[in-house]
Design a protein around this motif. Structure first.
Motif: not given
Length: 125
Positions: A85-86, A92-96, A99-103
């Motif tokens: 789950r790390i 995951a972007d929990w702020v913007n 969201p601007q999730n990272k791959k």
């Protein structure tokens, strides 16, 4: 290339919960390197994390890691995969908003993938 050993404790970390043997008592009293977490290595440069044991959150927080670009699994055993789950936390972007999730690339060797299909429901994740 720099390699950072995050955990070298194997399937049973030291100290074991509620254990009062001499090894576990020493690990509690002296800390690292006597206390050891589950198996994981980080390769700086390509920023590759090898395995995600259950305590990977703690391992990364105490490490010098500042970015993870990929994860490779060496085997299906719980002490190598149960912290998977790390991936969610690192990507995951929990702020913007939006969201601007990272791959993050996840590499699974052929035999490990076969094992993932068979054991622990890992393939579903």
């Amino acid at each position: 290339m720099e390699i950072e050993f995050l955990g070298t404790g194997g399937a049973i970390t030291i100290p074991r919960p509620l254990c009062n043997c001499n090894v576990c008592l020493e690990a509690r009293n002296k800390g690292i390197p006597f206390s050891r977490m589950g198996p994981s290595i980080f390769v700086h440069g390509p920023n590759l994390l090898i395995d995600t044991p259950e305590d990977i959150y703690h391992q990364i927080n105490r490490s010098t890691i500042d970015d993870v670009k990929g994860i490779i699994y060496s085997q299906w055993h719980p002490d190598h995969v149960m912290g998977r789950r790390i991936i969610e936390s690192l990507s995951a972007d929990w702020v913007n908003h939006p969201p601007q999730n990272k791959k993050i690339d996840v590499y699974i060797p052929e035999q490990v993938n076969i094992d993932f299909e068979t054991f622990l429901g890992s393939s579903d994740h």
